[in-house]
Scaffold this motif. Structure first.
Motif, PDB file in Angstrom:
ATOM      1  N   HIS A 129      45.746  -0.690  13.414  1.00 62.82           N
ATOM      2  CA  HIS A 129      45.850   1.118  13.063  1.00 62.82           C
ATOM      3  C   HIS A 129      45.791   1.751  14.336  1.00 62.82           C
ATOM      4  N   VAL A 130      46.859   3.273  13.743  1.00 64.43           N
ATOM      5  CA  VAL A 130      46.811   3.916  14.691  1.00 64.43           C
ATOM      6  C   VAL A 130      47.178   5.535  14.474  1.00 64.43           C
ATOM      7  N   LEU A 131      47.482   6.422  15.470  1.00 59.83           N
ATOM      8  CA  LEU A 131      47.323   7.872  15.528  1.00 59.83           C
ATOM      9  C   LEU A 131      48.700   8.004  16.247  1.00 59.83           C
ATOM     10  N   PRO A 132      49.696   8.672  15.467  1.00 60.28           N
ATOM     11  CA  PRO A 132      50.928   8.862  16.492  1.00 60.28           C
ATOM     12  C   PRO A 132      50.404  10.372  16.988  1.00 60.28           C
ATOM     13  N   VAL A 133      50.791  10.805  18.304  1.00 59.66           N
ATOM     14  CA  VAL A 133      50.481  11.330  18.725  1.00 59.66           C
ATOM     15  C   VAL A 133      52.228  11.824  19.498  1.00 59.66           C
ATOM     16  N   PHE A 134      52.225  13.266  19.050  1.00 57.79           N
ATOM     17  CA  PHE A 134      53.345  14.455  20.113  1.00 57.79           C
ATOM     18  C   PHE A 134      53.740  13.861  20.987  1.00 57.79           C
ATOM     19  N   THR A 135      52.600  14.046  22.067  1.00 55.65           N
ATOM     20  CA  THR A 135      53.022  13.493  23.334  1.00 55.65           C
ATOM     21  C   THR A 135      52.752  12.613  23.872  1.00 55.65           C
ATOM     22  N   GLY A 136      53.357  11.577  24.706  1.00 54.53           N
ATOM     23  CA  GLY A 136      53.304  10.403  24.842  1.00 54.53           C
ATOM     24  C   GLY A 136      52.607   9.766  26.401  1.00 54.53           C
ATOM     25  N   GLU A 137      52.491   8.234  26.054  1.00 57.48           N
ATOM     26  CA  GLU A 137      51.836   7.879  27.563  1.00 57.48           C
ATOM     27  C   GLU A 137      52.800   6.874  28.053  1.00 57.48           C
ATOM     28  N   CYS A 138      53.517   6.294  28.805  1.00 63.13           N
ATOM     29  CA  CYS A 138      54.672   5.492  28.865  1.00 63.13           C
ATOM     30  C   CYS A 138      53.500   4.823  30.170  1.00 63.13           C
ATOM     31  N   LYS A 139      52.374   5.471  30.579  1.00 61.49           N
ATOM     32  CA  LYS A 139      51.997   4.369  31.253  1.00 61.49           C
ATOM     33  C   LYS A 139      52.110   3.733  32.576  1.00 61.49           C
ATOM     34  N   GLU A 140      53.272   4.580  33.150  1.00 63.42           N
ATOM     35  CA  GLU A 140      54.385   3.823  34.297  1.00 63.42           C
ATOM     36  C   GLU A 140      54.520   5.133  35.070  1.00 63.42           C
ATOM     37  N   CYS A 141      54.576   6.147  34.631  1.00 64.92           N
ATOM     38  CA  CYS A 141      55.430   7.031  35.422  1.00 64.92           C
ATOM     39  C   CYS A 141      54.582   8.066  36.313  1.00 64.92           C
ATOM     40  N   ARG A 142      54.815   8.828  37.376  1.00 69.64           N
ATOM     41  CA  ARG A 142      54.143   9.091  38.517  1.00 69.64           C
ATOM     42  C   ARG A 142      52.445  10.061  37.102  1.00 69.64           C
ATOM     43  N   HIS A 143      52.518  11.001  36.134  1.00 69.44           N
ATOM     44  CA  HIS A 143      51.796  11.579  35.514  1.00 69.44           C
ATOM     45  C   HIS A 143      50.993  10.551  34.889  1.00 69.44           C
ATOM     46  N   LYS A 170      49.642   7.498  35.889  1.00 72.56           N
ATOM     47  CA  LYS A 170      49.304   6.710  36.943  1.00 72.56           C
ATOM     48  C   LYS A 170      48.456   8.350  37.655  1.00 72.56           C
ATOM     49  N   SER A 171      48.697   9.670  37.422  1.00 73.47           N
ATOM     50  CA  SER A 171      47.613  10.178  37.741  1.00 73.47           C
ATOM     51  C   SER A 171      46.465  10.318  36.925  1.00 73.47           C
ATOM     52  N   GLU A 172      45.226  10.915  37.209  1.00 71.48           N
ATOM     53  CA  GLU A 172      44.405  11.057  36.235  1.00 71.48           C
ATOM     54  C   GLU A 172      43.977  12.386  36.189  1.00 71.48           C
ATOM     55  N   GLU A 173      44.798  13.328  36.737  1.00 68.89           N
ATOM     56  CA  GLU A 173      45.174  14.500  36.059  1.00 68.89           C
ATOM     57  C   GLU A 173      45.479  15.107  35.753  1.00 68.89           C
ATOM     58  N   SER A 174      47.262  14.026  34.753  1.00 65.35           N
ATOM     59  CA  SER A 174      47.419  14.851  34.106  1.00 65.35           C
ATOM     60  C   SER A 174      48.358  13.896  32.758  1.00 65.35           C
ATOM     61  N   ASN A 175      48.654  14.390  31.582  1.00 69.76           N
ATOM     62  CA  ASN A 175      49.280  13.707  30.767  1.00 69.76           C
ATOM     63  C   ASN A 175      50.616  14.319  30.268  1.00 69.76           C
ATOM     64  N   MET A 176      50.924  14.789  31.197  1.00 67.91           N
ATOM     65  CA  MET A 176      51.818  14.602  30.887  1.00 67.91           C
ATOM     66  C   MET A 176      53.074  13.460  31.322  1.00 67.91           C
ATOM     67  N   CYS A 177      53.461  13.416  30.836  1.00 70.79           N
ATOM     68  CA  CYS A 177      54.248  12.200  30.568  1.00 70.79           C
ATOM     69  C   CYS A 177      55.398  12.514  30.688  1.00 70.79           C
ATOM     70  N   THR A 194      47.192  24.091  28.149  1.00 67.87           N
ATOM     71  CA  THR A 194      47.045  22.497  28.318  1.00 67.87           C
ATOM     72  C   THR A 194      47.963  22.071  27.255  1.00 67.87           C
ATOM     73  N   PHE A 195      48.435  21.038  26.950  1.00 70.97           N
ATOM     74  CA  PHE A 195      48.998  20.280  26.460  1.00 70.97           C
ATOM     75  C   PHE A 195      47.813  19.398  24.865  1.00 70.97           C
ATOM     76  N   PHE A 196      47.265  18.730  24.524  1.00 74.31           N
ATOM     77  CA  PHE A 196      46.679  18.128  24.048  1.00 74.31           C
ATOM     78  C   PHE A 196      45.386  17.559  24.583  1.00 74.31           C
ATOM     79  N   GLY A 197      44.888  19.020  24.790  1.00 72.60           N
ATOM     80  CA  GLY A 197      43.628  18.447  25.550  1.00 72.60           C
ATOM     81  C   GLY A 197      43.535  17.961  26.282  1.00 72.60           C
ATOM     82  N   ASN A 198      44.631  17.787  27.337  1.00 75.58           N
ATOM     83  CA  ASN A 198      44.716  16.649  28.792  1.00 75.58           C
ATOM     84  C   ASN A 198      44.256  15.639  28.352  1.00 75.58           C
ATOM     85  N   TYR A 199      43.503  15.582  26.896  1.00 77.22           N
ATOM     86  CA  TYR A 199      44.135  13.897  26.773  1.00 77.22           C
ATOM     87  C   TYR A 199      45.428  12.739  26.721  1.00 77.22           C
ATOM     88  N   LYS A 200      45.245  11.782  27.251  1.00 79.25           N
ATOM     89  CA  LYS A 200      46.387  10.711  27.795  1.00 79.25           C
ATOM     90  C   LYS A 200      45.976   9.799  26.580  1.00 79.25           C
TER      91      LYS A 200
END
Ligand code: NAD
Ligand code: ZN
Length: 421
Positions: A132-146, A148-155, A362-368
């Motif tokens: 089961h999944v929720l699609p999200v308009f902004t993603g998280e590649c888990k590899e870029c600087r963003h 990897k940063s705790e402060e950002s969700n701007m992948c 903020t985009f997406f409430g800063n949630y990753k």
């Protein structure tokens, strides 16, 4: 292209029988087997093009048309998802109206949804059919600087791109009608029975969570909640102003209540919103239309110089300026959430910054999305967050245009669209 073009009239006329057969053919055939404690799920559609129903926007501002579309199998790092429930968010409406936005048509809108993985492309290891999944308009590649940063969700790879209508992998769309591409929207396109989505834009959630409730966490509610809890961070006992009392603003109010704010002032031009907002802990109401002076001055008078935090959830640039100027000097923080028009410019006197007012957005409430969203779903499961009160209307896919009417008339907070009816 006109909505009454002969080509589409023919398409619509031939819809019914075709749809029935295609629905039977595409019915997600799930066989589950338990082997060594692991459930494996097989779908008869894996690797094949799926023909299914989707609501296509052929032109800006024109009613969506239910069409039979072809959905190609997922490519590398992509996932094909059977959408169970989707909801309408104002961002869909802005880009469908395309008044101040780049028009990309024909397009399948929709980004607030919940669904089940049908099949996965090469390289996808975190998700499997049946998840089961929720699609999200902004993603998280888990590899870029963003990521990897705790402060950002701007992948860097998957951050929202409203002008792109194609998949990253090959620059092409996975949707077509008679070979003609139909464009994607923010990588999600959930107004379709099936959609192909990058794995980085899918949050895997608790399968016990009801999809017709948690679908609204895929955008609006998490955005407002996170804007308050993650970005504005109101101290206990503080005064918070919320501009715009739609689902996003009321979720921001919910965040303020959870954070222990003592006064929550709701600002909206639509007085119909005030009654509903009481259910969300909003304690006072201001309608800018009832006052001759700018609303920031009204708020400053009500709060002995300004609010401690303000969260703008309207999309109106004037409300954004008011939301900034109404915060208290020395410590006030304003957070912008609404999506502005393309040519909008934010104008304020620089002295406001020197007076130590802070402006954030903020985009997406800063949630990753992949890391944090499953936990927001758990907040609902633990009853710390109520979602039912946001869902004011419900329609089936064939009635999707009603959801647009409800939002345009300001009648709905969230209208959910059930795909299986
Ligand atoms: P909505 O239309 O349901 O609510 C917006 C509310 O703002 C309405 O009640 C409207 O009357 C009010 N409003 C409009 N102009 C106003 C003004 N000048 N002053 C006071 N109130 C005003 O929309 P929603 O779905 O709650 O979304 C709110 C905004 O958030 C939209 O702009 C949407 O695009 C944006 N959004 C942003 C993100 C993000 O990540 N930043 C995510 C989702 C939605
Ligand atoms: Zn990233």
């Amino acid at each position: 292209m006109s909505l009454s073009s002969p080509r589409r009239a023919t398409n619509t006329a031939t819809h019914h029988p075709l749809l029935l057969t295609s629905r039977r053919r595409n019915h997600l055939f799930i066989a589950q087997e338990r082997s060594q404690g692991v459930w494996t799920t097989m779908s008869s559609t894996v690797g094949k093009v799926i023909r299914c129903k989707a609501a296509v926007a052929w032109e800006a501002g024109k009613p969506l048309v239910i069409e039979e579309v072809e959905v190609a199998p997922p490519q590398a790092m992509e996932v094909r998802v059977k959408i169970a429930v989707t909801a309408l968010c104002h961002t869909d409406v802005y880009f469908w109206e395309a008044k101040g936005q780049t028009p990309v048509f024909p397009r399948i809108f929709g980004h607030e949804a919940a669904g089940i993985v049908e099949s996965v492309g090469e390289g996808v290891t975190e998700l499997k059919p049946g998840d089961h999944v929720l699609p999200v308009f902004t993603g998280e590649c888990k590899e870029c600087r963003h990521c990897k940063s705790e402060e950002s969700n701007m992948c860097d790879l998957l951050r929202i791109n409203t002008d792109r209508g194609v998949m990253l992998n090959d620059g092409k769309s996975r949707f077509s009608i008679n070979g003609k591409p139909i464009y994607h929207f923010v990588g999600t396109s959930t107004f379709s029975e099936y959609s192909v989505i990058h794995v980085g834009c899918l949050a895997k959630i608790n399968p016990a969570a009801p999809m017709d409730k948690v679908c609204i966490l895929s955008c609006g509610v998490s955005t407002g909640l996170g804007a308050t809890l993650n970005v504005a961070k109101p101290p206990k006992g503080s005064t918070v102003a919320i501009f715009g009392l739609g689902a996003v603003g009321l979720s921001a109010a919910e965040g303020a209540r959870i954070a222990g704010a003592s006064r929550i002032i709701g600002v909206d031009l639509n007085p119909k919103r005030f009654d509903e907002a009481k259910k969300f802990g909003v304690t006072e109401f201001v309608n800018p239309k009832d006052h001759h002076k700018p609303v920031q001055e009204v708020l400053a008078e009500m709060t002995d110089g300004g609010v401690d935090r303000s969260i703008e959830c309207t999309g109106s640039v004037n409300a954004m300026i008011s939301a900034f100027e109404c915060v208290h000097d020395g410590w006030g923080v304003a957070v912008l959430v609404g999506v502005p028009n393309k040519d909008d410019a934010f104008k304020t006197h620089p002295m406001n910054f020197l007076n130590e007012k802070t402006l954030k957005g903020t985009f997406f409430g800063n949630y990753k999305p992949r890391t944090d969203l499953p936990n927001v779903v758990e907040m609902y499961m633990r009853k710390e967050l109520e979602l039912e009160k946001f869902i004011t209307h419900e329609v089936c896919l064939s009635e999707i245009n009603k959801a647009f009417d409800y939002m345009l008339k300001g009648e709905s907070l969230r209208c959910i669209i059930r795909m299986d009816r």
